[in-house]
Scaffold this active site. Structure first.
Site, PDB file in Angstrom:
ATOM      1  N   ASP A 158      -0.646  18.249  -7.744  1.00 42.44           N
ATOM      2  CA  ASP A 158      -1.307  16.965  -7.734  1.00 42.44           C
ATOM      3  C   ASP A 158      -2.561  17.177  -6.968  1.00 42.44           C
ATOM      4  O   ASP A 158      -2.468  17.742  -5.697  1.00 42.44           O
ATOM      5  CB  ASP A 158      -0.443  15.904  -7.305  1.00 42.44           C
ATOM      6  N   HIS A 183     -11.073   6.906  -2.652  1.00 45.98           N
ATOM      7  CA  HIS A 183      -9.481   6.604  -2.326  1.00 45.98           C
ATOM      8  C   HIS A 183      -9.162   7.670  -0.810  1.00 45.98           C
ATOM      9  O   HIS A 183      -8.693   6.812  -0.043  1.00 45.98           O
ATOM     10  CB  HIS A 183      -8.758   7.408  -3.280  1.00 45.98           C
ATOM     11  N   GLU A 214      -0.532   4.844  -8.577  1.00 45.72           N
ATOM     12  CA  GLU A 214      -1.650   5.552  -8.220  1.00 45.72           C
ATOM     13  C   GLU A 214      -2.320   5.891  -9.610  1.00 45.72           C
ATOM     14  O   GLU A 214      -1.882   6.561 -10.323  1.00 45.72           O
ATOM     15  CB  GLU A 214      -1.652   6.929  -7.569  1.00 45.72           C
ATOM     16  N   GLU A 235      -4.592   7.791 -11.987  1.00 49.83           N
ATOM     17  CA  GLU A 235      -5.093   9.295 -12.042  1.00 49.83           C
ATOM     18  C   GLU A 235      -5.355   9.781 -13.555  1.00 49.83           C
ATOM     19  O   GLU A 235      -4.749   9.019 -14.413  1.00 49.83           O
ATOM     20  CB  GLU A 235      -3.974  10.172 -11.368  1.00 49.83           C
ATOM     21  N   ASP A 267       0.905   8.263 -10.877  1.00 48.31           N
ATOM     22  CA  ASP A 267       1.616   9.051  -9.833  1.00 48.31           C
ATOM     23  C   ASP A 267       2.178   8.292  -8.652  1.00 48.31           C
ATOM     24  O   ASP A 267       1.388   8.155  -7.634  1.00 48.31           O
ATOM     25  CB  ASP A 267       0.966  10.393  -9.282  1.00 48.31           C
ATOM     26  N   LYS A 324       7.127  10.620  -3.407  1.00 46.82           N
ATOM     27  CA  LYS A 324       6.441  11.194  -4.547  1.00 46.82           C
ATOM     28  C   LYS A 324       7.179  11.785  -5.846  1.00 46.82           C
ATOM     29  O   LYS A 324       6.695  11.523  -6.820  1.00 46.82           O
ATOM     30  CB  LYS A 324       5.273  12.244  -4.254  1.00 46.82           C
TER      31      LYS A 324
END
Length: 440
Positions: free
Chosen positions: A138, A145, A209, A211, A243, A263
């Site tokens: 990642d 951000h 998130e 992505e 994510d 995460k």
């Protein structure tokens, strides 16, 4: 850059009528790959190509279609459910198969009678991960951000000194990547409040998130870096990615080695991989703001400067349980454009990932990091939209959110649209939050 060819012609039409609608994500010019089967059938997973509201079942099409020997060879592993075989092949072979599928599905093809039985309505299908994902990295390419989140914790120095020099990344957990439509269970971990000691409990600041996921094509040998000039030849395609992040677990655990339990509990990927070939009409220059440092030589090339960035539009919507029960449509939370959000290009991520000799393999996933735009309403997470939970969002039905409640459904959408090209999309990336398990 991949050259435009007949498969990109915006005038092309398909004998699959739903592929000709202006609002479809999957016109003939797209042809993304996914792994599916008829819902409830228990059949082996097979590879399909999205066309309109249908899926072309390549297991069936490999038998029913009229293909030359080279195309038939490329279809054989796809018919067996193995997308990574195609991903690992040279780009020329992938383009050959794309051209054959485009011809077979076009309105002037001689194959409708042969291939009509190979179509499965998407509404009748269930989907899994598009391929076996070996490793997951990642990145943190979203500069707006990074600046906004940094300002919440370091108001005087939101971006750390290395940000504009090196593509920041960390290794994630591939085993907990799940396909769109699968629920995400609220994670449990250590939470540190005002008390001296932390406690264990469900995350209260669960966030999404926004992505993109870049899926690796041909890999490289261990110890052999990939030069930026050929980096895109090592990318197969792009999928939407959420994510998820547990902000309260993360704030306690991330020093000194970065996020862990906050995460690795889950990431959601869309079922469809839009190929780099399909994205060829939607390339734009890679540009840095005046005064920012130029990339180091291994991250720079004339081609990357000229057309290294992807012009993809993204949007996030939320549907709460109450909205769903009342039959209300999801509420859009934000929208952004990748060309403004990302500070690094896909080619730069590949070049940086391998500069130390790291070996990528077909099917590896590179996350972009949260892609937030520079303006209000373009944030790619609730952490930003609510300024760390200080400004709750007011939803159209009167509900308020700072972070996600159980029963909330987050859906990410993505599309490419410009004059002179056919609009293409990525399909939905969606998941609903389920309650945390009991602690026993």
């Amino acid at each position: 850059m991949i050259a435009l060819d007949r498969t990109h012609d915006p005038a092309l039409r398909s004998w699959v009528e739903s592929a000709n609608r202006a609002d479809t994500d999957f016109p003939l010019q797209n042809l993304p790959y996914g792994r599916f089967r008829r819902a409830g059938s228990g059949q082996p997973w097979r590879i399909g190509v999205a066309i309109g509201d249908q899926v072309l079942d390549l297991a069936r099409a490999a038998v029913d279609g009229a293909w030359d020997a080279e195309v038939a060879t490329l279809l054989a592993p796809l018919a067996a459910g193995d997308l990574r075989d195609l991903m690992a092949r040279p780009a020329a072979q992938r383009r050959l198969l794309r051209a054959a599928l485009s011809r077979a599905l076009s309105s002037d093809a001689g194959q409708p009678a042969r291939l009509a039985a190979s179509l499965v309505p998407q509404a009748d299908a269930e989907f899994t991960l598009p391929c076996v994902i070996g490793d997951y990295t990642d990145f943190y390419t979203g500069i707006h951000h990074a600046a906004t989140v940094g300002s919440l914790f370091r108001p005087d120095n939101p971006l750390l000194p290395n940000y504009k020099w090196v593509p920041i990344g960390y290794h994630g957990r591939s085993s907990s990547i799940v396909p769109s439509g699968h629920a995400i269970v609220r994670p449990v971990g250590q939470l540190k409040g005002a008390a001296d000691a932390p406690r264990v409990g469900p995350a209260q600041r669960l966030d999404y998130e926004l992505e993109l996921g870049f899926l690796v094509g041909p890999g490289n040998a261990l110890g052999a870096p990939i030069a930026i000039g050929v980096a895109e030849e090592h990318l197969f395609g792009v999928a939407l990615l959420n994510d998820w992040s547990a902000r309260d677990i993360q704030s306690w655990e991330y020093q000194p080695l970065g996020p862990f339990l906050s995460k690795n509990f889950g990431s959601t990927i869309a079922p469809w991989v839009v190929t780099m070939e399909a994205l060829a009409p939607f390339r734009v220059p890679f540009e840095r703001p005046a005064g920012d440092p130029a990339p180091l030589p291994y991250l720079d090339s004339a081609a990357n400067r000229a057309h290294g960035m992807l012009d993809i539009h993204l949007a996030v919507s939320l549907q709460t349980r109450a909205m769903r029960d009342a039959g209300l449509a999801p509420a859009r939370l934000s929208a952004s454009a990748v060309r403004e959000a990302a500070y690094w290009t896909p080619a730069q991520l590949v070049a940086h990932h391998t500069i130390n000799g790291c070996n990528l393999q077909a099917g590896d996933l590179l996350g972009s990091g949260t892609l937030s735009g520079p303006r209000a309403g373009e944030a790619g997470s609730l952490l930003e939209l609510t300024l760390g939970g200080e400004r709750p969002l007011q939803l159209p039905n009167g509900e308020r959110r700072t972070f996600l409640d159980d029963g909330d459904t987050i859906t990410i959408a993505g599309w490419c649209d410009r004059a002179g090209a056919r609009r293409i999309g990525f399909g939905p990336c969606s998941a609903t939050v389920r309650p945390a398990p009991g602690l026993g």
